[in-house]
Every structure is written in structure tokens, then in C-alpha cells.
Design a protein around this motif. Structure first.
Motif, PDB file in Angstrom:
ATOM      1  N   GLY A   6       7.560  -3.252   9.082  1.00  9.95           N
ATOM      2  CA  GLY A   6       6.909  -4.320   9.825  1.00  9.95           C
ATOM      3  C   GLY A   6       5.735  -4.895   9.066  1.00  9.95           C
ATOM      4  N   LEU A   7       5.032  -5.806   9.724  1.00 13.51           N
ATOM      5  CA  LEU A   7       3.891  -6.484   9.100  1.00 13.51           C
ATOM      6  C   LEU A   7       2.796  -5.506   8.685  1.00 13.51           C
ATOM      7  N   VAL A   8       2.498  -4.549   9.538  1.00 13.85           N
ATOM      8  CA  VAL A   8       1.427  -3.599   9.241  1.00 13.85           C
ATOM      9  C   VAL A   8       1.835  -2.676   8.100  1.00 13.85           C
ATOM     10  N   ALA A   9       3.073  -2.211   8.118  1.00 14.42           N
ATOM     11  CA  ALA A   9       3.550  -1.348   7.038  1.00 14.42           C
ATOM     12  C   ALA A   9       3.554  -2.103   5.713  1.00 14.42           C
ATOM     13  N   GLU A  10       3.942  -3.364   5.736  1.00 13.14           N
ATOM     14  CA  GLU A  10       3.909  -4.174   4.506  1.00 13.14           C
ATOM     15  C   GLU A  10       2.486  -4.295   3.978  1.00 13.14           C
ATOM     16  N   ALA A  11       1.532  -4.465   4.875  1.00 11.55           N
ATOM     17  CA  ALA A  11       0.125  -4.533   4.454  1.00 11.55           C
ATOM     18  C   ALA A  11      -0.315  -3.204   3.843  1.00 11.55           C
ATOM     19  N   ALA A  12       0.114  -2.108   4.442  1.00 13.95           N
ATOM     20  CA  ALA A  12      -0.219  -0.786   3.903  1.00 13.95           C
ATOM     21  C   ALA A  12       0.406  -0.592   2.524  1.00 13.95           C
ATOM     22  N   ILE A  13       1.621  -1.063   2.350  1.00 13.23           N
ATOM     23  CA  ILE A  13       2.293  -0.979   1.050  1.00 13.23           C
ATOM     24  C   ILE A  13       1.522  -1.789   0.013  1.00 13.23           C
ATOM     25  N   ASP A  14       1.044  -2.958   0.401  1.00 14.91           N
ATOM     26  CA  ASP A  14       0.242  -3.780  -0.518  1.00 14.91           C
ATOM     27  C   ASP A  14      -1.034  -3.051  -0.937  1.00 14.91           C
ATOM     28  N   VAL A  15      -1.678  -2.379   0.018  1.00 17.42           N
ATOM     29  CA  VAL A  15      -2.902  -1.633  -0.292  1.00 17.42           C
ATOM     30  C   VAL A  15      -2.583  -0.467  -1.235  1.00 17.42           C
ATOM     31  N   LEU A  16      -1.518   0.273  -0.936  1.00 18.24           N
ATOM     32  CA  LEU A  16      -1.119   1.376  -1.819  1.00 18.24           C
ATOM     33  C   LEU A  16      -0.798   0.871  -3.222  1.00 18.24           C
ATOM     34  N   ALA A  17      -0.089  -0.244  -3.305  1.00 19.65           N
ATOM     35  CA  ALA A  17       0.268  -0.805  -4.611  1.00 19.65           C
ATOM     36  C   ALA A  17      -0.978  -1.232  -5.380  1.00 19.65           C
ATOM     37  N   ALA A  18      -1.926  -1.834  -4.685  1.00 21.26           N
ATOM     38  CA  ALA A  18      -3.164  -2.256  -5.346  1.00 21.26           C
ATOM     39  C   ALA A  18      -3.913  -1.045  -5.902  1.00 21.26           C
ATOM     40  N   ARG A  19      -3.956   0.013  -5.119  1.00 26.72           N
ATOM     41  CA  ARG A  19      -4.651   1.225  -5.574  1.00 26.72           C
ATOM     42  C   ARG A  19      -3.925   1.862  -6.758  1.00 26.72           C
ATOM     43  N   LEU A  20      -2.595   1.900  -6.686  1.00 28.14           N
ATOM     44  CA  LEU A  20      -1.819   2.460  -7.798  1.00 28.14           C
ATOM     45  C   LEU A  20      -2.025   1.659  -9.084  1.00 28.14           C
ATOM     46  N   SER A  21      -2.071   0.333  -8.967  1.00 31.93           N
ATOM     47  CA  SER A  21      -2.249  -0.487 -10.171  1.00 31.93           C
ATOM     48  C   SER A  21      -3.612  -0.225 -10.804  1.00 31.93           C
ATOM     49  N   TYR A  22      -4.588   0.152 -10.002  1.00 30.22           N
ATOM     50  CA  TYR A  22      -5.911   0.496 -10.506  1.00 30.22           C
ATOM     51  C   TYR A  22      -5.897   1.895 -11.146  1.00 30.22           C
ATOM     52  N   GLU A  23      -5.222   2.825 -10.480  1.00 32.59           N
ATOM     53  CA  GLU A  23      -5.195   4.213 -10.946  1.00 32.59           C
ATOM     54  C   GLU A  23      -4.280   4.420 -12.156  1.00 32.59           C
ATOM     55  N   ILE A  24      -3.202   3.646 -12.247  1.00 30.67           N
ATOM     56  CA  ILE A  24      -2.219   3.821 -13.332  1.00 30.67           C
ATOM     57  C   ILE A  24      -2.031   2.471 -14.039  1.00 30.67           C
ATOM     58  N   PRO A  25      -2.998   2.064 -14.865  1.00 27.31           N
ATOM     59  CA  PRO A  25      -2.866   0.775 -15.552  1.00 27.31           C
ATOM     60  C   PRO A  25      -1.670   0.792 -16.504  1.00 27.31           C
ATOM     61  N   GLY A  26      -1.057  -0.349 -16.654  1.00 23.38           N
ATOM     62  CA  GLY A  26       0.073  -0.471 -17.568  1.00 23.38           C
ATOM     63  C   GLY A  26       1.425  -0.339 -16.900  1.00 23.38           C
ATOM     64  N   LEU A  27       1.455   0.148 -15.660  1.00 28.39           N
ATOM     65  CA  LEU A  27       2.713   0.274 -14.931  1.00 28.39           C
ATOM     66  C   LEU A  27       3.142  -1.115 -14.446  1.00 28.39           C
ATOM     67  N   GLU A  28       4.420  -1.416 -14.548  1.00 28.75           N
ATOM     68  CA  GLU A  28       4.908  -2.728 -14.130  1.00 28.75           C
ATOM     69  C   GLU A  28       4.803  -2.882 -12.618  1.00 28.75           C
ATOM     70  N   GLN A  29       4.590  -4.110 -12.171  1.00 28.42           N
ATOM     71  CA  GLN A  29       4.388  -4.397 -10.746  1.00 28.42           C
ATOM     72  C   GLN A  29       5.582  -3.966  -9.894  1.00 28.42           C
ATOM     73  N   ASP A  30       6.786  -4.155 -10.380  1.00 25.70           N
ATOM     74  CA  ASP A  30       7.975  -3.741  -9.627  1.00 25.70           C
ATOM     75  C   ASP A  30       7.975  -2.234  -9.401  1.00 25.70           C
ATOM     76  N   GLU A  31       7.609  -1.479 -10.418  1.00 27.69           N
ATOM     77  CA  GLU A  31       7.566  -0.020 -10.300  1.00 27.69           C
ATOM     78  C   GLU A  31       6.446   0.409  -9.344  1.00 27.69           C
ATOM     79  N   ILE A  32       5.311  -0.254  -9.418  1.00 26.60           N
ATOM     80  CA  ILE A  32       4.193   0.048  -8.515  1.00 26.60           C
ATOM     81  C   ILE A  32       4.608  -0.197  -7.071  1.00 26.60           C
ATOM     82  N   ARG A  33       5.254  -1.328  -6.803  1.00 24.42           N
ATOM     83  CA  ARG A  33       5.717  -1.631  -5.429  1.00 24.42           C
ATOM     84  C   ARG A  33       6.753  -0.609  -4.971  1.00 24.42           C
TER      85      ARG A  33
END
Length: 71
Positions: A6-33
Motif C-alpha cells: 500500500g501507500l504507507v508500505a511504499e513510503a517505508a520502502i522509499d525510506v529504507l532504500a534511501a538509508r541503504l543508498s547512504y549506508e552502501i554507496p555504489g550499489l545500483e538503485q534497482d538493487e537497493i529497491r
């Protein structure tokens, strides 16, 4: 049960992806999502509920359904 989050879960996924991209630089966006989506699925399967106040959901749905009137 639907496999589409749902909308809330998608928002949570976006937050998790943003944090992962910060924690693991260099990982492709598709893999992060993919990782973020898998983590959200594990959390819900383990009994965590990804929620928001009902008013937020109603407002977001109205905003998404609204016709654009910009010129």
C-alpha cells in the motif's frame, strides 16, 4: 492477500532504500529497491505493521486522484 504494498508500505520502502543508498554507496538503485522491498516484506511477515494515521491516507489518495489543473 495482495502482494502489492500500500501507500504507507511504499513510503517505508522509499525510506529504507534511501538509508541503504547512504549506508552502501555504489550499489545500483534497482538493487537497493529490491533489498528495501524484501526487508519490508520480512518485517510484515514477522508481524510488524507498517501504518499511518487514517487522515494521512485519505489525504494522499485524494491528492493522487485529483486532476491536475496547472497551466
Amino acid at each position: 492477500m495482495s502482494t502489492r504494498p500500500g501507500l504507507v508500505a511504499e513510503a517505508a520502502i522509499d525510506v529504507l532504500a534511501a538509508r541503504l543508498s547512504y549506508e552502501i554507496p555504489g550499489l545500483e538503485q534497482d538493487e537497493i529497491r529490491r533489498i528495501a522491498r524484501a526487508q519490508a516484506a520480512v518485517l510484515t511477515r514477522d508481524g510488524f505493521r507498517i501504518t499511518a494515521p487514517a487522515a494521512v491516507i485519505a489525504t494522499t489518495r485524494r491528492r493522487l486522484k485529483a486532476t491536475r489543473t496547472t497551466t
